[in-house]
Design an enzyme around this catalytic site. Structure first.
Site, PDB file in Angstrom:
ATOM      1  N   SER A  45       0.828  -1.203   0.000  1.00  0.00           N
ATOM      2  CA  SER A  45       0.000   0.000   0.000  1.00  0.00           C
ATOM      3  C   SER A  45       0.870   1.263   0.000  1.00  0.00           C
ATOM      4  O   SER A  45       1.692   1.445  -0.877  1.00  0.00           O
ATOM      5  CB  SER A  45      -0.970  -0.050   1.189  1.00  0.00           C
ATOM      6  OG  SER A  45      -2.022   0.876   1.036  1.00  0.00           O
ATOM      7  N   ASP A 160      -6.005  -3.649  -2.032  1.00  0.00           N
ATOM      8  CA  ASP A 160      -4.970  -3.305  -1.046  1.00  0.00           C
ATOM      9  C   ASP A 160      -4.289  -4.546  -0.456  1.00  0.00           C
ATOM     10  O   ASP A 160      -4.939  -5.436   0.083  1.00  0.00           O
ATOM     11  CB  ASP A 160      -5.635  -2.508   0.077  1.00  0.00           C
ATOM     12  CG  ASP A 160      -4.629  -1.778   0.963  1.00  0.00           C
ATOM     13  OD1 ASP A 160      -3.552  -2.339   1.232  1.00  0.00           O
ATOM     14  OD2 ASP A 160      -4.928  -0.657   1.389  1.00  0.00           O
TER      15      ASP A 160
END
Length: 315
Positions: A45, A160
């Protein structure tokens, strides 16, 4: 300490955490001050974003952006609300701005070995991205569910990476790192604040009678429909306040804030479990719990916290 690092391949694992990930920039500053050479980097991320800039030799460009980020520039760089079916934004503007800033298109153009971690939305498995379009890989790795729409990379639909591997220590080891420095910014979620509450939801008890229809001159300008809408809107507003007062309701945070914080809570638990099973040689935990996931304008605080935490851990 010098003997500890000597003749060892040092890898960096940078964790997810949204705006808290700016702390990674402070960690990189401390590593330079300690003359610790990083030979490979893995990130998830926001950790993937910072890691990619490190691997591209463009850390200073990213830091300059971070430290001068205000709300206007934040919206230009990070936010483009398109209300796609699977997220608030599809990230087209983010992709273009990142591509221009990093100056690299493919993994093979990087100066250091780099890996980005994402989650396969269909299988639920961990996906380690190591080749092809770099910016697309970053976009996949930071696709917070509900905020950013998922990304197709090949035949896989990705979101993510923090959902499965918030701090990718295992990925750095697989790259050949003998010493892994892990940076976890997911802990201490609550200290320093509460979820943001939209102003229109805050209970505001205002005394006085209901608004009556407008005077004739104003009515002619506004029109009868607008006049009645204003009148009934005021009735509804007062009714909501009355119901809240009777029921003792408290204001609720915005939907996006609930969603993002829920993801971060899960990531914090996963990060703790994974590092117990595969602990890094050096763990750095910047004190950034009071910074919200989307508060990217607070970069200077996060960078300072990362620098301080890194110096403590490295000493």
């Amino acid at each position: 300490m010098a003997r500890f690092w000597k003749h060892k391949r040092v890898g960096l694992a940078l964790g997810s955490g949204g705006a808290r990930g700016w702390a990674h920039l402070g960690v990189l500053q401390a590593l330079r001050e300690k003359n610790i050479q990083i030979e490979c980097v893995a990130g998830t991320s926001m950790g993937a974003v910072v890691g990619a800039f490190l691997a591209a030799g463009r850390v200073e460009a990213l830091r300059e952006l971070a430290e001068n980020l205000d709300w206007r520039r934040l919206r230009q760089f990070f936010w483009e609300v398109s209300l796609s079916r699977s997220g608030l934004t599809d990230g087209k503007k983010l992709l273009e701005e990142t591509r221009q800033l990093i100056g690299v298109r493919e993994f093979r153009e990087l100066e250091l070995p780099f890996r980005a971690v994402a989650t396969d939305l269909n299988s639920g498995g961990e996906v380690v991205l190591s080749s092809g379009n770099l910016v697309q890989a970053l976009r996949a790795s930071l696709s917070i569910p509900g905020v950013f729409s998922p990304v197709w990379v090949g035949k896989r639909l990705l979101v993510d990476g923090g959902l499965v591997n918030p701090v990718p220590v295992n990925v750095a080891r697989a790259m050949g790192a003998q010493v892994v420095i892990a940076v976890d910014v997911s802990q201490e979620i609550v200290p320093g604040g509460k979820p943001a509450v939209r102003k229109e939801q805050e209970p505001e008890i205002r005394r006085g009678p209901l608004l009556l229809p407008k005077e004739k001159a104003e009515e002619e300008r506004a029109g009868p429909v607008q006049m009645m809408e204003s009148f009934f809107a005021d009735i509804e507003k007062k009714a909501r306040r009355l119901r809240a007062a009777v029921a003792g309701d408290r204001p609720k945070p915005a939907m996006v804030d609930v969603l993002v914080r829920s993801v971060r809570i899960a990531e914090a638990q996963i990060a703790r479990s994974r590092r117990q099973a595969d602990p890094p040689e050096v763990l750095i935990e910047p004190k950034v719990g009071g910074i919200g996931t989307l508060e990217f304008q607070r970069a200077k605080e996060a960078i300072a916290a990362g620098h301080a935490a890194a110096l403590r851990a490295l000493d």
